[in-house]
Design a protein around this motif. Structure first.
Motif, PDB file in Angstrom:
ATOM      1  N   GLY A 112       0.782  -1.236   0.000  1.00 47.74           N
ATOM      2  CA  GLY A 112       0.000   0.000   0.000  1.00 47.74           C
ATOM      3  C   GLY A 112       0.809   1.279   0.000  1.00 47.74           C
ATOM      4  N   HIS A 113       2.116   1.190  -0.129  1.00 49.66           N
ATOM      5  CA  HIS A 113       2.934   2.404  -0.199  1.00 49.66           C
ATOM      6  C   HIS A 113       2.681   3.104  -1.532  1.00 49.66           C
ATOM      7  N   GLY A 114       2.472   4.405  -1.488  1.00 44.03           N
ATOM      8  CA  GLY A 114       2.221   5.165  -2.706  1.00 44.03           C
ATOM      9  C   GLY A 114       3.410   6.006  -3.110  1.00 44.03           C
ATOM     10  N   PHE A 115       3.665   6.096  -4.410  1.00 42.63           N
ATOM     11  CA  PHE A 115       4.745   6.925  -4.950  1.00 42.63           C
ATOM     12  C   PHE A 115       4.450   7.198  -6.416  1.00 42.63           C
ATOM     13  N   GLU A 116       5.195   8.107  -7.015  1.00 39.37           N
ATOM     14  CA  GLU A 116       5.014   8.463  -8.422  1.00 39.37           C
ATOM     15  C   GLU A 116       6.300   8.242  -9.191  1.00 39.37           C
ATOM     16  N   SER A 117       6.155   8.024 -10.508  1.00 36.41           N
ATOM     17  CA  SER A 117       7.328   7.907 -11.364  1.00 36.41           C
ATOM     18  C   SER A 117       6.934   8.234 -12.803  1.00 36.41           C
ATOM     19  N   TRP A 118       7.921   8.702 -13.576  1.00 31.38           N
ATOM     20  CA  TRP A 118       7.728   9.030 -14.985  1.00 31.38           C
ATOM     21  C   TRP A 118       8.195   7.867 -15.858  1.00 31.38           C
ATOM     22  N   PHE A 119       7.485   7.673 -16.990  1.00 27.23           N
ATOM     23  CA  PHE A 119       7.837   6.612 -17.935  1.00 27.23           C
ATOM     24  C   PHE A 119       7.771   7.169 -19.342  1.00 27.23           C
ATOM     25  N   GLN A 120       8.515   6.534 -20.240  1.00 27.89           N
ATOM     26  CA  GLN A 120       8.539   6.979 -21.631  1.00 27.89           C
ATOM     27  C   GLN A 120       7.165   6.840 -22.282  1.00 27.89           C
ATOM     28  N   SER A 121       6.430   5.778 -21.922  1.00 25.62           N
ATOM     29  CA  SER A 121       5.102   5.541 -22.479  1.00 25.62           C
ATOM     30  C   SER A 121       4.389   4.512 -21.605  1.00 25.62           C
ATOM     31  N   ALA A 122       3.124   4.279 -21.892  1.00 23.87           N
ATOM     32  CA  ALA A 122       2.380   3.250 -21.171  1.00 23.87           C
ATOM     33  C   ALA A 122       2.975   1.872 -21.454  1.00 23.87           C
ATOM     34  N   ASP A 123       3.377   1.650 -22.705  1.00 20.76           N
ATOM     35  CA  ASP A 123       4.000   0.366 -23.063  1.00 20.76           C
ATOM     36  C   ASP A 123       5.325   0.166 -22.324  1.00 20.76           C
ATOM     37  N   ALA A 124       6.087   1.252 -22.181  1.00 13.29           N
ATOM     38  CA  ALA A 124       7.365   1.155 -21.467  1.00 13.29           C
ATOM     39  C   ALA A 124       7.123   0.771 -20.009  1.00 13.29           C
ATOM     40  N   PHE A 125       6.091   1.351 -19.391  1.00 12.77           N
ATOM     41  CA  PHE A 125       5.753   0.984 -18.010  1.00 12.77           C
ATOM     42  C   PHE A 125       5.430  -0.506 -17.932  1.00 12.77           C
ATOM     43  N   ASP A 126       4.548  -0.966 -18.823  1.00 11.23           N
ATOM     44  CA  ASP A 126       4.145  -2.385 -18.812  1.00 11.23           C
ATOM     45  C   ASP A 126       5.344  -3.315 -18.984  1.00 11.23           C
ATOM     46  N   ALA A 127       6.263  -2.954 -19.876  1.00 16.30           N
ATOM     47  CA  ALA A 127       7.455  -3.789 -20.122  1.00 16.30           C
ATOM     48  C   ALA A 127       8.352  -3.839 -18.884  1.00 16.30           C
ATOM     49  N   LEU A 128       8.541  -2.703 -18.228  1.00 20.86           N
ATOM     50  CA  LEU A 128       9.382  -2.653 -17.032  1.00 20.86           C
ATOM     51  C   LEU A 128       8.762  -3.442 -15.879  1.00 20.86           C
ATOM     52  N   VAL A 129       7.432  -3.358 -15.730  1.00 22.32           N
ATOM     53  CA  VAL A 129       6.749  -4.121 -14.674  1.00 22.32           C
ATOM     54  C   VAL A 129       6.904  -5.611 -14.953  1.00 22.32           C
ATOM     55  N   ALA A 130       6.711  -6.024 -16.202  1.00 19.31           N
ATOM     56  CA  ALA A 130       6.809  -7.439 -16.568  1.00 19.31           C
ATOM     57  C   ALA A 130       8.213  -7.995 -16.284  1.00 19.31           C
ATOM     58  N   LYS A 131       9.242  -7.178 -16.413  1.00 24.34           N
ATOM     59  CA  LYS A 131      10.619  -7.611 -16.155  1.00 24.34           C
ATOM     60  C   LYS A 131      11.005  -7.461 -14.682  1.00 24.34           C
ATOM     61  N   GLY A 132      10.062  -6.954 -13.844  1.00 25.35           N
ATOM     62  CA  GLY A 132      10.362  -6.761 -12.431  1.00 25.35           C
ATOM     63  C   GLY A 132      11.366  -5.648 -12.178  1.00 25.35           C
ATOM     64  N   MET A 133      11.382  -4.662 -13.082  1.00 24.53           N
ATOM     65  CA  MET A 133      12.379  -3.592 -12.978  1.00 24.53           C
ATOM     66  C   MET A 133      11.847  -2.348 -12.269  1.00 24.53           C
ATOM     67  N   ILE A 134      10.619  -2.403 -11.770  1.00 25.06           N
ATOM     68  CA  ILE A 134      10.077  -1.284 -11.011  1.00 25.06           C
ATOM     69  C   ILE A 134       9.876  -1.772  -9.583  1.00 25.06           C
ATOM     70  N   SER A 135      10.351  -0.984  -8.645  1.00 28.79           N
ATOM     71  CA  SER A 135      10.193  -1.380  -7.247  1.00 28.79           C
ATOM     72  C   SER A 135       9.697  -0.203  -6.423  1.00 28.79           C
ATOM     73  N   CYS A 136       9.093  -0.529  -5.305  1.00 30.17           N
ATOM     74  CA  CYS A 136       8.549   0.473  -4.398  1.00 30.17           C
ATOM     75  C   CYS A 136       9.678   1.357  -3.875  1.00 30.17           C
ATOM     76  N   ALA A 137       9.443   2.652  -3.921  1.00 24.91           N
ATOM     77  CA  ALA A 137      10.449   3.604  -3.450  1.00 24.91           C
ATOM     78  C   ALA A 137      10.597   3.567  -1.932  1.00 24.91           C
ATOM     79  N   ILE A 138       9.663   2.925  -1.229  1.00 25.91           N
ATOM     80  CA  ILE A 138       9.698   2.894   0.236  1.00 25.91           C
ATOM     81  C   ILE A 138      10.226   1.565   0.768  1.00 25.91           C
ATOM     82  N   CYS A 139       9.662   0.441   0.276  1.00 21.38           N
ATOM     83  CA  CYS A 139      10.046  -0.864   0.829  1.00 21.38           C
ATOM     84  C   CYS A 139      10.840  -1.746  -0.133  1.00 21.38           C
ATOM     85  N   GLY A 140      10.920  -1.350  -1.409  1.00 21.07           N
ATOM     86  CA  GLY A 140      11.694  -2.120  -2.369  1.00 21.07           C
ATOM     87  C   GLY A 140      10.945  -3.256  -3.046  1.00 21.07           C
TER      88      GLY A 140
END
Length: 134
Positions: A11-39
């Motif tokens: 439930g930790h909330g944070f913001e981040s910028w991405f090149q596009s919606a597709d770029a976000f989806d690709a990074l999430v699928a590769k596990g390359m985005i992590s919570c800025a608070i708990c990791g």
């Protein structure tokens, strides 16, 4: 670039910028985005509200066409009588009595066809009456 509000499984909330919606989806699928608070890499998009420009009212015209349309609306509303759902009857009555009185209102497709078939001169308006607009 697109900015997302994100949250992790805890439930930790944070913001981040991405090149596009597709770029976000690709990074999430590769596990390359992590919570800025708990990791945690269990991150998803959170509910977001769009940014609204408050420097100008939403009702202000933004183009020459909108300015002209607003002027047309003002002219019609100041010079013609709004008759609402009685438009068909009022238009027919004015046509039969040869009275030149500008009116505007609503009619369905069948009513419009009937007026046109009977030679009643009518024209559609490029806007909804204020009572029908949100």
């Amino acid at each position: 670039m697109i900015r997302y509000s994100l949250k992790c499984k805890d439930g930790h909330g944070f913001e981040s910028w991405f090149q596009s919606a597709d770029a976000f989806d690709a990074l999430v699928a590769k596990g390359m985005i992590s919570c800025a608070i708990c990791g945690s890499d269990a991150v998803e998009k959170a509910l977001m509200a769009p940014k609204v420009d408050t420097k100008r009212p939403l009702t202000a015209p933004t183009s020459d066409a909108e300015t002209k349309l607003a002027a047309l609306r003002k002219k019609i509303e100041s010079e013609a009588t709004y008759v609402g759902g009685r438009f068909t009857d009022e238009a027919r009555k004015l046509h039969e009595t040869k009275v030149d009185k500008p009116i505007y209102g609503e009619a369905n497709a069948q009513q419009i066809k009937g007026l046109l078939d009977d030679g009643v001169p009518i024209a559609p308006l490029p806007f909804l009456p204020k009572s029908k607009a949100n």
